[in-house]
Scaffold this motif. Structure first.
Motif, PDB file in Angstrom:
ATOM      1  N   VAL A 255       5.106  -0.755  -7.668  1.00 49.54           N
ATOM      2  CA  VAL A 255       5.060  -1.930  -6.805  1.00 49.54           C
ATOM      3  C   VAL A 255       3.842  -1.930  -5.883  1.00 49.54           C
ATOM      4  O   VAL A 255       3.655  -2.875  -5.122  1.00 49.54           O
ATOM      5  N   PHE A 256       2.993  -0.907  -5.954  1.00 50.81           N
ATOM      6  CA  PHE A 256       1.912  -0.768  -4.976  1.00 50.81           C
ATOM      7  C   PHE A 256       0.566  -1.220  -5.548  1.00 50.81           C
ATOM      8  O   PHE A 256       0.267  -0.997  -6.719  1.00 50.81           O
ATOM      9  N   ASP A 257      -0.235  -1.830  -4.672  1.00 53.22           N
ATOM     10  CA  ASP A 257      -1.544  -2.341  -5.062  1.00 53.22           C
ATOM     11  C   ASP A 257      -2.674  -1.360  -4.764  1.00 53.22           C
ATOM     12  O   ASP A 257      -3.728  -1.433  -5.386  1.00 53.22           O
TER      13      ASP A 257
ATOM     14  N   PHE B 121       5.494  -4.156   1.167  1.00 53.27           N
ATOM     15  CA  PHE B 121       5.991  -2.785   1.156  1.00 53.27           C
ATOM     16  C   PHE B 121       4.868  -1.812   1.487  1.00 53.27           C
ATOM     17  O   PHE B 121       3.766  -1.896   0.930  1.00 53.27           O
ATOM     18  N   VAL B 122       5.155  -0.908   2.409  1.00 55.63           N
ATOM     19  CA  VAL B 122       4.233   0.165   2.771  1.00 55.63           C
ATOM     20  C   VAL B 122       4.951   1.481   2.514  1.00 55.63           C
ATOM     21  O   VAL B 122       5.952   1.797   3.164  1.00 55.63           O
TER      22      VAL B 122
ATOM     23  N   VAL C 239       0.837  -1.195   0.000  1.00 61.46           N
ATOM     24  CA  VAL C 239       0.000   0.000   0.000  1.00 61.46           C
ATOM     25  C   VAL C 239       0.877   1.251   0.000  1.00 61.46           C
ATOM     26  O   VAL C 239       1.982   1.267   0.550  1.00 61.46           O
ATOM     27  N   LEU C 240       0.361   2.302  -0.629  1.00 62.73           N
ATOM     28  CA  LEU C 240       1.027   3.598  -0.658  1.00 62.73           C
ATOM     29  C   LEU C 240       0.145   4.588   0.102  1.00 62.73           C
ATOM     30  O   LEU C 240      -0.987   4.854  -0.297  1.00 62.73           O
ATOM     31  N   VAL C 241       0.665   5.122   1.198  1.00 63.85           N
ATOM     32  CA  VAL C 241      -0.084   6.047   2.048  1.00 63.85           C
ATOM     33  C   VAL C 241       0.219   7.472   1.616  1.00 63.85           C
ATOM     34  O   VAL C 241       1.387   7.883   1.581  1.00 63.85           O
TER      35      VAL C 241
END
Length: 534
Positions: A176-178, A154-155, A21-23
């Motif tokens: 790379v983020f879902d 990965f966060v 996830v990408l915050v």
């Protein structure tokens, strides 16, 4: 440390999923506090930064949250981390080298892996927390961490989930983020809300014209969309001196004595600019990647104590660095990157006791290109936003930037010549009987007319998710940019709403390959046909 409500929400949501996830949280919203809380609650953690100064900052935040950890960095940076721990919590929070919670730079991690000196159990289910994660693509050095820790998830954390090269951060499209994750209460007008809650400082923007003899021909556009000098000095020397002198004059006029950082186009020019500030009686220093970490840290300490008022640099303070003492931002470096611009202005929006508001002095038109620092942006993982034409004007009297639909400059009261030229509504003189709903309605109408005539407005029906929707949206923007110079934005926007507001229309008539081939004649044909049929 107690988290703010939106920070707690994001921490819980991050820990409730196992995908990448990408915050997204704006600069100053406290991303490292969220990162630290996740690190505290996960069993195996690697926190990655891309600079030594950010390792020190990240380690200090973990210490304040009671997270014992180790660092993979130079001995000097480790000593600085220990010093920060003593200042922050009164004790050292670093543990041995085989700890389950690690702070490292990405370069150091990859280097130690290549030399087989990395003391991490690669089989463990590591949670890799990536600061400034908009750098992370599957094919770059950040992406190679996936090979080092094959069982990791990965966060990422960033204020600006977009890149200057337009690359997507989504898995399967180069990233790379879902999932892109935002706090629910900060999905709209997040910067303005953070300012109203006291977490960010308010601001005033001034778009100061560049000196008349400034030589922009001596600049070239780099791969990141930024203007850089053809040489550090050389042919650019005269223009650099002119620009720096102008910056000193306007600093004295708008932010005299305030703690300021100056973005410059080259290391040599940063040094020249600092010298001109000193010659004018201001305490100034230049920092660069050519200096040792100890030298840079010393300048920061002097800046925090206000022994130095002005720091000139190229990109040492561009991302992630938390220097709360910044009261003014001076831009002598033009950027075509929305991400860079939002990161830069975010440096000045940190609140500070006694700081009424941040002063942003823009010599190169960045604000007029990218909009105000509190402009709402609809972030998307699949379709990153780009800057377009803003609806801002610069006051001819005081140089303040403000929305084009306002009849007068909010700073000095000077009339807006564009508003007058476009036939604005006569001002209401009887304030006692002012109907705010009517005023708001009129403001919306004027702003809508302004947008219609000055920028491309893609219909919402073309802004959905999915490959077809993305392709249609891309075709619509290309079409509009191709025909707008001849037919004007108003006609193009009317066409997009009435004739071409659904995906099938675009898929039936165009292909994405038309963009690369430059087949703009097809665009003109469709536009002309529609104009004849009206």
């Amino acid at each position: 440390m107690k988290l703010r409500p939106y920070q707690s929400e994001l921490s819980e949501r991050v820990r409730s999923v196992r995908s990448n996830v990408l915050v997204q949280a704006d600069t100053g919203a406290g991303k490292t506090a969220i990162l630290a809380d996740v690190a505290k609650r996960e069993q195996y953690v690697v926190a990655l930064a891309h600079r030594n100064i950010l390792i020190r900052q990240m380690s200090s935040t973990l210490a304040r949250h009671g997270v014992r950890h180790t660092t993979v960095c130079s001995d000097h940076t480790r000593r600085l981390c220990l010093l920060e721990h003593r200042r922050a919590v009164g004790q050292e929070m670093l543990t041995g080298t085989r700890a389950n919670k690690v702070v490292s730079s990405v370069d150091r991690l990859l280097s130690m892996h290549r030399r087989c000196t990395l003391r991490l159990d690669r089989s463990k289910p590591w949670t890799v927390l990536v600061d400034e994660a908009h750098h992370m693509l599957d094919s770059n050095k950040w992406g190679r961490v996936q090979e080092v820790l094959p069982n990791a998830r990965f966060v990422g954390f960033t204020a600006t989930p977009c890149r200057a090269d337009g690359a997507s951060l989504a898995r399967g499209r180069g990233g790379v983020f879902d999932e892109l994750m935002q706090a629910e209460e900060l999905r709209a007008d997040s910067v303005r809300k953070l300012i109203s809650w006291g977490y960010l400082s308010d601001f005033a923007c001034y778009s100061v014209p560049a000196p008349a003899d400034f030589n922009e021909d001596a600049l070239v556009v780099g791969a990141d969309g930024d203007y850089t000098p053809q040489s550090q000095l050389g042919a650019f020397d005269g223009a650099a001196w002119t620009f720096a002198g102008d910056a000193v004059r306007h600093y004295r006029r708008l932010a005299d004595g305030k703690q300021a950082i100056v973005f410059c186009v080259g290391i040599g020019i940063a040094q020249i600019t600092a010298k001109m500030f000193r010659d004018a009686g201001h305490s100034a220093a230049a920092i660069s990647s050519q200096m040792s970490p100890a030298e840079v840290a010393r300048v920061f300490d002097l800046f925090r104590s206000k022994a130095v008022n002005v720091i000139c640099h190229v990109d040492m303070l561009g991302e992630g660095v938390d220097v709360p003492a910044i009261e003014a931002l001076i831009m002598l470096r033009k950027t075509a990157s929305l991400a860079n611009f939002r990161q830069w202005v975010g440096r000045a929006l940190r609140p500070e006791p006694g700081k009424a508001r941040a002063i942003i002095i823009d010599h190169v038109g960045n604000v007029l290109t990218h909009g105000m620092p509190d402009e709402h942006i609809a972030w998307s993982l699949e379709d990153p936003p780009r800057s377009g034409k803003s609806n801002l004007v610069a006051c001819a009297e005081c140089a303040a930037s403000y929305k084009g639909w306002l009849s007068r400059c909010p700073e000095c009261g000077e009339a807006n010549p564009l508003w007058k030229r476009r036939g604005g509504v006569a001002p209401v003189t009887d304030v006692r009987h002012l109907d705010m709903q009517l005023v708001e309605r009129e403001r919306v109408r004027v702003e809508k007319e302004w947008r219609e005539a000055s920028e491309i407005i893609v219909p919402d029906t073309l802004a959905g998710r999915g490959a077809l929707s993305a392709a249609a949206g891309k075709l619509a923007i290309w079409f509009a940019e191709s025909v707008a110079p001849k037919h004007g934005f108003t006609a193009v926007n009317e066409f997009l709403r009435s004739e071409a507001d659904d995906i099938d229309w675009w898929i039936d008539r165009f292909a994405v390959a038309d963009i690369a081939a430059g087949r703009t004649a097809k665009c003109e044909k469709e536009m002309s046909r529609w104009l004849r049929s009206r």
